[in-house]
Design a protein around this motif. Sequence first.
Motif, PDB file in Angstrom:
ATOM      1  N   ALA A  21      -3.715  -6.734   1.214  1.00 29.13           N
ATOM      2  CA  ALA A  21      -2.804  -6.039   0.302  1.00 29.13           C
ATOM      3  C   ALA A  21      -3.524  -4.970  -0.503  1.00 29.13           C
ATOM      4  O   ALA A  21      -2.875  -4.098  -1.090  1.00 29.13           O
ATOM      5  CB  ALA A  21      -2.161  -7.046  -0.652  1.00 29.13           C
ATOM      6  N   TYR A  48      -3.280  -0.276  -3.651  1.00 31.89           N
ATOM      7  CA  TYR A  48      -2.393  -1.415  -3.419  1.00 31.89           C
ATOM      8  C   TYR A  48      -1.036  -1.168  -4.042  1.00 31.89           C
ATOM      9  O   TYR A  48      -0.895  -0.417  -5.017  1.00 31.89           O
ATOM     10  CB  TYR A  48      -2.988  -2.710  -3.981  1.00 31.89           C
ATOM     11  CG  TYR A  48      -3.179  -2.730  -5.495  1.00 31.89           C
ATOM     12  CD1 TYR A  48      -2.204  -3.285  -6.331  1.00 31.89           C
ATOM     13  CD2 TYR A  48      -4.329  -2.218  -6.087  1.00 31.89           C
ATOM     14  CE1 TYR A  48      -2.367  -3.323  -7.701  1.00 31.89           C
ATOM     15  CE2 TYR A  48      -4.510  -2.252  -7.459  1.00 31.89           C
ATOM     16  CZ  TYR A  48      -3.537  -2.802  -8.271  1.00 31.89           C
ATOM     17  OH  TYR A  48      -3.704  -2.830  -9.643  1.00 31.89           O
ATOM     18  N   ASP A  49      -0.039  -1.801  -3.438  1.00 28.99           N
ATOM     19  CA  ASP A  49       1.310  -1.853  -3.990  1.00 28.99           C
ATOM     20  C   ASP A  49       1.449  -3.196  -4.702  1.00 28.99           C
ATOM     21  O   ASP A  49       1.255  -4.252  -4.086  1.00 28.99           O
ATOM     22  CB  ASP A  49       2.350  -1.725  -2.880  1.00 28.99           C
ATOM     23  CG  ASP A  49       3.767  -1.880  -3.402  1.00 28.99           C
ATOM     24  OD1 ASP A  49       4.332  -0.887  -3.882  1.00 28.99           O
ATOM     25  OD2 ASP A  49       4.289  -3.016  -3.338  1.00 28.99           O
ATOM     26  N   THR A  91      -0.070 -12.147   2.453  1.00 27.34           N
ATOM     27  CA  THR A  91       1.018 -11.184   2.549  1.00 27.34           C
ATOM     28  C   THR A  91       1.901 -11.587   3.724  1.00 27.34           C
ATOM     29  O   THR A  91       1.527 -12.429   4.536  1.00 27.34           O
ATOM     30  CB  THR A  91       0.478  -9.759   2.774  1.00 27.34           C
ATOM     31  OG1 THR A  91      -0.399  -9.772   3.918  1.00 27.34           O
ATOM     32  CG2 THR A  91      -0.299  -9.266   1.555  1.00 27.34           C
ATOM     33  N   GLU A  92       3.062 -10.984   3.827  1.00 27.12           N
ATOM     34  CA  GLU A  92       4.021 -11.418   4.847  1.00 27.12           C
ATOM     35  C   GLU A  92       3.564 -11.109   6.266  1.00 27.12           C
ATOM     36  O   GLU A  92       4.025 -11.742   7.217  1.00 27.12           O
ATOM     37  CB  GLU A  92       5.394 -10.819   4.563  1.00 27.12           C
ATOM     38  CG  GLU A  92       6.018 -11.393   3.295  1.00 27.12           C
ATOM     39  CD  GLU A  92       7.502 -11.094   3.172  1.00 27.12           C
ATOM     40  OE1 GLU A  92       8.109 -10.677   4.177  1.00 27.12           O
ATOM     41  OE2 GLU A  92       8.041 -11.281   2.075  1.00 27.12           O
ATOM     42  N   ASP A 151       3.917  -5.029  -5.893  1.00 21.18           N
ATOM     43  CA  ASP A 151       4.902  -6.000  -5.419  1.00 21.18           C
ATOM     44  C   ASP A 151       4.474  -6.617  -4.094  1.00 21.18           C
ATOM     45  O   ASP A 151       4.655  -7.819  -3.863  1.00 21.18           O
ATOM     46  CB  ASP A 151       6.273  -5.335  -5.275  1.00 21.18           C
ATOM     47  CG  ASP A 151       6.884  -4.990  -6.621  1.00 21.18           C
ATOM     48  OD1 ASP A 151       6.520  -5.642  -7.622  1.00 21.18           O
ATOM     49  OD2 ASP A 151       7.728  -4.078  -6.684  1.00 21.18           O
ATOM     50  N   ALA A 152       3.903  -5.817  -3.207  1.00 21.71           N
ATOM     51  CA  ALA A 152       3.426  -6.363  -1.936  1.00 21.71           C
ATOM     52  C   ALA A 152       2.278  -7.341  -2.160  1.00 21.71           C
ATOM     53  O   ALA A 152       2.153  -8.348  -1.451  1.00 21.71           O
ATOM     54  CB  ALA A 152       2.982  -5.232  -1.015  1.00 21.71           C
ATOM     55  N   ASN A 208       4.118 -10.644  -4.011  1.00 16.89           N
ATOM     56  CA  ASN A 208       5.412 -11.189  -3.600  1.00 16.89           C
ATOM     57  C   ASN A 208       5.325 -12.612  -3.065  1.00 16.89           C
ATOM     58  O   ASN A 208       6.126 -13.476  -3.448  1.00 16.89           O
ATOM     59  CB  ASN A 208       6.056 -10.284  -2.552  1.00 16.89           C
ATOM     60  CG  ASN A 208       7.379 -10.826  -2.064  1.00 16.89           C
ATOM     61  OD1 ASN A 208       8.345 -10.930  -2.809  1.00 16.89           O
ATOM     62  ND2 ASN A 208       7.427 -11.214  -0.785  1.00 16.89           N
TER      63      ASN A 208
END
Length: 419
Positions: free
Chosen positions: A292, A356-357, A286-287, A359-360, A363
């Motif tokens: 996540a 969890y999301d 993740t960023e 898209d996150a 991504n």
Amino acid sequence: MTTTALVTPAAELVARRVPGRSLEAPFYVGEEFFALDIEAVFARSWIFAATEAEVPEPGDYVTVTVGPYSVIVVRDDDEEVRAFHNVCRHRGARILNEPRGSVGTIVCGYHHWTYGVDGRLLHAASQEPGFDPTCFGLRTVQVRAVAGLVFLCLADRPPADFDDFAAQVTPYLAPHRLRHAKVARQVDLIEHANWKLTMENNRECYHCAGHPELQRCYFPLYNFAEGDVPPALRPTYERFLQADAAARAAFESLGLPYAAVEDLVERPTGFRVEREPLDLAGESFTEDGKAAVRRLLADFPTARLGHLGLHLQPNAWFHCAADHAVTFSVIPLAADRTLVRTTWLVHADAEEGVDYDLDALTNVWEVTNEQDAVFVARAQAGIGDPAYVPGPYSPTESQVEDFVRWYINRLSAYLQEGP
């Protein structure tokens, strides 16, 4: 029994391949090589086909297309994963035409020959007296499930080294409990390049400056020797050394194997597996490097476990973190088109929007895949230019050289032995 080597223009190109340099253009653009790659490589190797999470219940199936071959991967009533050629034993019609689904029985839509999910012919109307249905079951395809990953081989005599491969990688994969995961998302991306360019691109991080999202959480030091780390990456390398020491201590305390095992060139089922740290929070792709998925894949006491990386020749790579796993499969569609299928796996009880999301979760790899698609399309366009000549690999591209050597070995064996 002696065999006669096939002497063809392709054989001449294989024989004159220069180690340490990229392949000549016909390997990437020629129809002869596309057909040869299917028969000599994909039809004779163990290839990654799907995850068990894609066929969780009896009757669940996916279809896999490799060149002219279509294969049904299905879970039978005993909950075993089976694989069959997707060809009716009556007059050869394609049976299942959807990429995935669920069936009670496998019914050909042409003349309604009906098969069990174990491949047995159950019903064929209007046959002569003495017709023996046991002689007309679906033709089987060799299939093996390893810690939740499904591999198949189209050859009648598949490479005998698969048991050894499975024995070596299972201790690395098993703690992630992929067999009991579920699919959070699956994305098919068509890359406008030869499949070998897709695989070569994955086997190096020489280009990783083009992946800013991935570089936030992933140490872009792939295949760098300590003395070769460029000045711009020295701060990253120092962080890596600290993260690596902490990660090794965590792996050892939990009994997780982490040392690199690499056998990419000589064996038919070439592979590499290793557990490594991640940057930032060190938990996931993740960023910010944080997990996540709140519900981890298995009963890990911490999410800060870096990632497990597995590479398989000829068509797959995998990343398993504590919170989720990502699988990548590569299927040739044409000399200049390749399917890259990416599948995200999470705990079977993890709830989207709660744990969890989506898209996150996806991504970083979705953006990275799109960036890679641009890179390999540019490579395909350049290789198709009459001005192209093979160039040298850098030291950090050693695994590209390993892949190409493995590939040349597979073609050489096929050309020596004959079809």
